[in-house]
Design a protein around this motif. Structure first.
Motif, PDB file in Angstrom:
ATOM      1  N   MET A 173       0.807  -1.206   0.000  1.00  0.00           N
ATOM      2  CA  MET A 173       0.000   0.000   0.000  1.00  0.00           C
ATOM      3  C   MET A 173       0.847   1.265   0.000  1.00  0.00           C
ATOM      4  SD  MET A 173      -3.419  -0.973   0.761  1.00  0.00           S
ATOM      5  CE  MET A 173      -3.939   0.242   1.921  1.00  0.00           C
ATOM      6  N   ALA A 174       0.297   2.291  -0.606  1.00  0.00           N
ATOM      7  CA  ALA A 174       0.959   3.588  -0.608  1.00  0.00           C
ATOM      8  C   ALA A 174       0.815   4.233   0.766  1.00  0.00           C
ATOM      9  CB  ALA A 174       0.359   4.479  -1.688  1.00  0.00           C
ATOM     10  N   ALA A 175       1.546   5.327   0.929  1.00  0.00           N
ATOM     11  CA  ALA A 175       1.613   5.989   2.233  1.00  0.00           C
ATOM     12  C   ALA A 175       0.234   6.283   2.823  1.00  0.00           C
ATOM     13  CB  ALA A 175       2.404   7.282   2.091  1.00  0.00           C
ATOM     14  N   GLU A 176      -0.636   6.841   2.024  1.00  0.00           N
ATOM     15  CA  GLU A 176      -1.956   7.228   2.520  1.00  0.00           C
ATOM     16  C   GLU A 176      -2.716   6.030   3.070  1.00  0.00           C
ATOM     17  OE1 GLU A 176      -4.935  10.477   0.775  1.00  0.00           O
ATOM     18  OE2 GLU A 176      -5.050   8.569  -0.293  1.00  0.00           O
ATOM     19  N   GLY A 177      -2.696   4.932   2.313  1.00  0.00           N
ATOM     20  CA  GLY A 177      -3.363   3.720   2.760  1.00  0.00           C
ATOM     21  C   GLY A 177      -2.794   3.194   4.067  1.00  0.00           C
ATOM     22  N   ARG A 178      -1.494   3.317   4.215  1.00  0.00           N
ATOM     23  CA  ARG A 178      -0.880   2.820   5.445  1.00  0.00           C
ATOM     24  C   ARG A 178      -1.373   3.593   6.657  1.00  0.00           C
ATOM     25  NH1 ARG A 178       5.510   2.032   3.757  1.00  0.00           N
ATOM     26  NH2 ARG A 178       5.084   1.395   1.605  1.00  0.00           N
ATOM     27  N   GLY A 214       6.914   2.660   7.980  1.00  0.00           N
ATOM     28  CA  GLY A 214       7.927   2.734   6.933  1.00  0.00           C
ATOM     29  C   GLY A 214       7.868   4.028   6.144  1.00  0.00           C
ATOM     30  N   LEU A 215       7.593   5.126   6.820  1.00  0.00           N
ATOM     31  CA  LEU A 215       7.476   6.422   6.157  1.00  0.00           C
ATOM     32  C   LEU A 215       8.321   7.457   6.888  1.00  0.00           C
ATOM     33  CD1 LEU A 215       3.579   6.492   5.793  1.00  0.00           C
ATOM     34  CD2 LEU A 215       5.243   5.905   4.003  1.00  0.00           C
ATOM     35  N   ALA A 216       8.687   8.526   6.192  1.00  0.00           N
ATOM     36  CA  ALA A 216       9.388   9.623   6.843  1.00  0.00           C
ATOM     37  C   ALA A 216       8.406  10.431   7.684  1.00  0.00           C
ATOM     38  CB  ALA A 216      10.034  10.515   5.792  1.00  0.00           C
ATOM     39  N   VAL A 217       8.907  10.997   8.767  1.00  0.00           N
ATOM     40  CA  VAL A 217       8.047  11.828   9.628  1.00  0.00           C
ATOM     41  C   VAL A 217       7.300  12.852   8.820  1.00  0.00           C
ATOM     42  CG1 VAL A 217       8.086  12.865  11.910  1.00  0.00           C
ATOM     43  CG2 VAL A 217      10.214  12.060  10.904  1.00  0.00           C
ATOM     44  N   GLU A 218       8.027  13.507   7.927  1.00  0.00           N
ATOM     45  CA  GLU A 218       7.423  14.571   7.128  1.00  0.00           C
ATOM     46  C   GLU A 218       6.226  14.060   6.334  1.00  0.00           C
ATOM     47  OE1 GLU A 218      10.559  13.720   7.312  1.00  0.00           O
ATOM     48  OE2 GLU A 218      11.944  15.397   6.993  1.00  0.00           O
ATOM     49  N   THR A 219       6.374  12.854   5.805  1.00  0.00           N
ATOM     50  CA  THR A 219       5.269  12.274   5.049  1.00  0.00           C
ATOM     51  C   THR A 219       4.061  12.054   5.945  1.00  0.00           C
ATOM     52  OG1 THR A 219       6.870  11.148   3.650  1.00  0.00           O
ATOM     53  CG2 THR A 219       4.622  10.357   3.543  1.00  0.00           C
ATOM     54  N   VAL A 220       4.298  11.535   7.126  1.00  0.00           N
ATOM     55  CA  VAL A 220       3.200  11.325   8.067  1.00  0.00           C
ATOM     56  C   VAL A 220       2.487  12.646   8.339  1.00  0.00           C
ATOM     57  CG1 VAL A 220       2.594  10.637  10.422  1.00  0.00           C
ATOM     58  CG2 VAL A 220       4.324   9.348   9.146  1.00  0.00           C
ATOM     59  N   SER A 221       3.286  13.656   8.601  1.00  0.00           N
ATOM     60  CA  SER A 221       2.721  14.969   8.906  1.00  0.00           C
ATOM     61  C   SER A 221       1.860  15.476   7.745  1.00  0.00           C
ATOM     62  CB  SER A 221       3.865  15.926   9.182  1.00  0.00           C
ATOM     63  OG  SER A 221       3.394  17.093   9.798  1.00  0.00           O
ATOM     64  N   ARG A 222       2.433  15.405   6.556  1.00  0.00           N
ATOM     65  CA  ARG A 222       1.699  15.843   5.362  1.00  0.00           C
ATOM     66  C   ARG A 222       0.404  15.054   5.189  1.00  0.00           C
ATOM     67  NH1 ARG A 222       6.482  18.259   2.838  1.00  0.00           N
ATOM     68  NH2 ARG A 222       7.889  16.505   3.099  1.00  0.00           N
ATOM     69  N   PHE A 224      -1.450  13.604   7.498  1.00  0.00           N
ATOM     70  CA  PHE A 224      -2.458  14.068   8.455  1.00  0.00           C
ATOM     71  C   PHE A 224      -3.125  15.332   7.928  1.00  0.00           C
ATOM     72  CE2 PHE A 224      -0.571  11.494  12.020  1.00  0.00           C
ATOM     73  CZ  PHE A 224      -1.759  10.911  12.430  1.00  0.00           C
ATOM     74  N   THR A 225      -2.295  16.235   7.447  1.00  0.00           N
ATOM     75  CA  THR A 225      -2.828  17.481   6.908  1.00  0.00           C
ATOM     76  C   THR A 225      -3.781  17.205   5.745  1.00  0.00           C
ATOM     77  OG1 THR A 225      -0.678  18.424   7.447  1.00  0.00           O
ATOM     78  CG2 THR A 225      -2.173  19.773   6.119  1.00  0.00           C
ATOM     79  N   ARG A 226      -3.342  16.308   4.860  1.00  0.00           N
ATOM     80  CA  ARG A 226      -4.166  16.006   3.688  1.00  0.00           C
ATOM     81  C   ARG A 226      -5.494  15.354   4.082  1.00  0.00           C
ATOM     82  NH1 ARG A 226      -2.815  11.929  -0.849  1.00  0.00           N
ATOM     83  NH2 ARG A 226      -0.661  12.195  -0.154  1.00  0.00           N
ATOM     84  N   LEU A 227      -5.424  14.360   4.964  1.00  0.00           N
ATOM     85  CA  LEU A 227      -6.650  13.675   5.366  1.00  0.00           C
ATOM     86  C   LEU A 227      -7.618  14.645   6.033  1.00  0.00           C
ATOM     87  CD1 LEU A 227      -5.271  10.257   6.719  1.00  0.00           C
ATOM     88  CD2 LEU A 227      -6.331  10.735   4.510  1.00  0.00           C
ATOM     89  N   GLN A 228      -7.047  15.575   6.780  1.00  0.00           N
ATOM     90  CA  GLN A 228      -7.905  16.577   7.396  1.00  0.00           C
ATOM     91  C   GLN A 228      -8.540  17.460   6.331  1.00  0.00           C
ATOM     92  OE1 GLN A 228      -6.080  19.215  10.414  1.00  0.00           O
ATOM     93  NE2 GLN A 228      -8.135  19.251  11.292  1.00  0.00           N
ATOM     94  N   ALA A 229      -7.724  17.888   5.367  1.00  0.00           N
ATOM     95  CA  ALA A 229      -8.233  18.744   4.297  1.00  0.00           C
ATOM     96  C   ALA A 229      -9.363  18.058   3.536  1.00  0.00           C
ATOM     97  CB  ALA A 229      -7.098  19.120   3.339  1.00  0.00           C
ATOM     98  N   GLU A 230      -9.248  16.745   3.392  1.00  0.00           N
ATOM     99  CA  GLU A 230     -10.275  15.993   2.661  1.00  0.00           C
ATOM    100  C   GLU A 230     -11.484  15.660   3.527  1.00  0.00           C
ATOM    101  OE1 GLU A 230      -8.065  12.674   1.261  1.00  0.00           O
ATOM    102  OE2 GLU A 230      -7.159  13.762  -0.421  1.00  0.00           O
ATOM    103  N   VAL A 235      -7.435  16.635  13.189  1.00  0.00           N
ATOM    104  CA  VAL A 235      -6.281  16.289  13.989  1.00  0.00           C
ATOM    105  C   VAL A 235      -5.652  17.580  14.493  1.00  0.00           C
ATOM    106  CG1 VAL A 235      -4.791  16.252  11.954  1.00  0.00           C
ATOM    107  CG2 VAL A 235      -4.097  15.013  13.998  1.00  0.00           C
ATOM    108  N   GLN A 236      -5.303  17.538  15.777  1.00  0.00           N
ATOM    109  CA  GLN A 236      -4.488  18.658  16.224  1.00  0.00           C
ATOM    110  C   GLN A 236      -3.533  18.103  17.254  1.00  0.00           C
ATOM    111  OE1 GLN A 236      -7.359  21.605  17.258  1.00  0.00           O
ATOM    112  NE2 GLN A 236      -7.420  21.119  19.426  1.00  0.00           N
ATOM    113  N   ARG A 237      -2.286  18.124  16.804  1.00  0.00           N
ATOM    114  CA  ARG A 237      -1.262  17.392  17.550  1.00  0.00           C
ATOM    115  C   ARG A 237      -1.668  15.923  17.697  1.00  0.00           C
ATOM    116  NH1 ARG A 237       3.726  19.187  20.070  1.00  0.00           N
ATOM    117  NH2 ARG A 237       4.305  20.339  18.212  1.00  0.00           N
TER     118      ARG A 237
END
Lengths: 263, 263
Positions: A173-178, A214-222, A224-230, A235-237
DNA sequence: TGCCGGCATTGACGCAGATCAATAAAAACG
DNA sequence: CGTTTTTATTGATCTGCGTCAATGCCGGCA
């Protein structure tokens, strides 16, 4: 949405028990609110007493304290009683890789049985208490109590199944799915424990999440932001509120955990 | 190097036993060359007889035949006797994801104990035979035979450990490391079974390898070519000859399997 | 209460590996 | 055996996510 729609579920000692309340923190399995998730499933009260005799409740661990370290000899397996624990390996270069997050009622240390040595380290993600189940005693007792043997095998099997699911997740699975799968999975487990599966607090850092997935922190952060935007979640902290569980599970594919296809 | 330095190790029935040789393929555990790897570890001959009574040896499966399918109810766990078996899940869109390759002496179906239903499908990668161990019987018998219980728990623990190692591999290592780890791992397991760990035949396709490692077939193919070019191994189709096991293991990082750091 | 250190977020950029496409080499099969 | 199908290899291109870097924010502590 308002701030207090984020209910903080501390999960620290559930439903009215308190550490040290009656007898120095020794809540018997009988009285433990987790007994329908943990080792005691299906045991009568006589057997529960026998089980209690091989269990020691230890003082709570504080955030970051070790439960055991990779390489320590196996003496006990541990049931999480409150809080949460992470297990992880360190590569040769010292960077850690998280292999699991463990919630109340779950067993830790099962990977050590094969070799007699814990293959991973385990540390508390927050103030947490555990029941220490002497392994020798557990082996003995599960020869005598059929229900205990059953439940032990079941819990080990479940772990195998869960780990395989993670392999599929990480391999396919891609990052989002994970991330969607992890969140759905945590939500489900939080739900099983009697809390709202829609609003909870993540006890682990973004770093831990990234390492586990198996992802970079930055990817995780991004993400969260994306899932929230959608509109899938807020999420807050560390506070997470799941707004569209179905869509989240669909993102996760079949892989939240186990068989039941998403629909 | 010459062609015949690729020794073909068929692994189909080891060391002088032959399917149907004496009694319709029913080699007792006592006489099975795998008994120091499989369930019988540590059992005396009386207990072995009891174990034998819950085991059925079935006719060999041919390449591609199912041992069981995801969703089937658990009735038995299986020990590979010869050949090799893959386990895998199908995603909703029908593409399969391999979760394991199983060699002689290894148990299949342990993930089904938790739910009573096999979570994965299992098919033969080549002509293979298995021992069918009635699960009810196994539960019963391991209440009575301490050594059997021990070994069952150990095998399940080993699987947990192996799967966690795979998670670390898939989450943390680049493509080359993953393939190196798989090859080192297979080499080690082939070695444990009494064959040369330096030359063996891969029974699975490049597709299966890619699926297992979370890589595209093309990547797997390119990696084989690259590893060969670098002098780590020789490969021609499914025949693999490992020329520099140490360097291969170093590529794989800590993750071949388990604790022992690479050096 | 204000400073400090770790944790989280966001942006810019590059690369490992996915994907698409074509060919070659084995198996499978009549 | 020749034909078809499957599997493997190789090349060309594209992209998701890792990496690097900078900034913001919270929580701990004096």
């Amino acid at each position: 949405m308002t701030a207090d729609s984020f209910a903080v579920h501390s999960m620290t000692v559930s439903r009215g028990e308190r550490y040290g309340a009656a007898c120095g923190g020794n809540v018997a399995c009988q009285d433990c609110s987790l007994h329908q998730l943990c080792l005691p499933v299906g045991l009568d009260s006589e057997d529960l007493e026998r089980l209690d005799r091989i269990i020691r409740r230890r003082r709570p661990l504080r955030r970051g304290e070790y439960l055991f370290r990779a390489g320590d000899p196996l003496r006990a397996v541990y049931a999480v009683r409150s809080g949460s624990i992470k297990t992880y390996t360190c590569s040769s270069e010292g960077d850690e890789h998280v292999t699991g997050f463990h919630l109340p009622g779950e067993l830790i240390g099962l990977g050590a049985i094969a070799t007699g040595v814990y293959p991973r380290s385990a540390r508390a993600l927050e103030t947490s208490s555990v029941c220490e189940v002497a392994y020798e005693g557990l082996e003995d007792l599960s020869m005598k109590i059929r229900g205990l043997q059953r439940q032990l095998l079941r819990l080990m099997s479940r772990e195998i199944h869960h780990d395989e699911t993670m392999m599929v997740l990480l391999g396919g699975m891609a990052a989002e799915g994970r991330l969607a799968a992890l969140l759905s999975n945590i939500a489900a487990r939080v739900g099983e424990r009697g809390f709202s599966p829609h609003a909870f607090r993540l006890s682990m850092s973004r770093n831990d999440i990234g390492s586990y997935l198996g992802l970079a922190v930055e990817t995780v952060s991004r993400l969260f932001t994306r899932l929230q935007a959608e509109g899938l979640l807020n999420v807050q902290r560390k506070q997470v509120m799941i707004r569209d569980p179905d869509r989240l599970r669909r993102l996760a594919g079949v892989c939240v955990d186990g068989l039941p296809p998403p629909r």
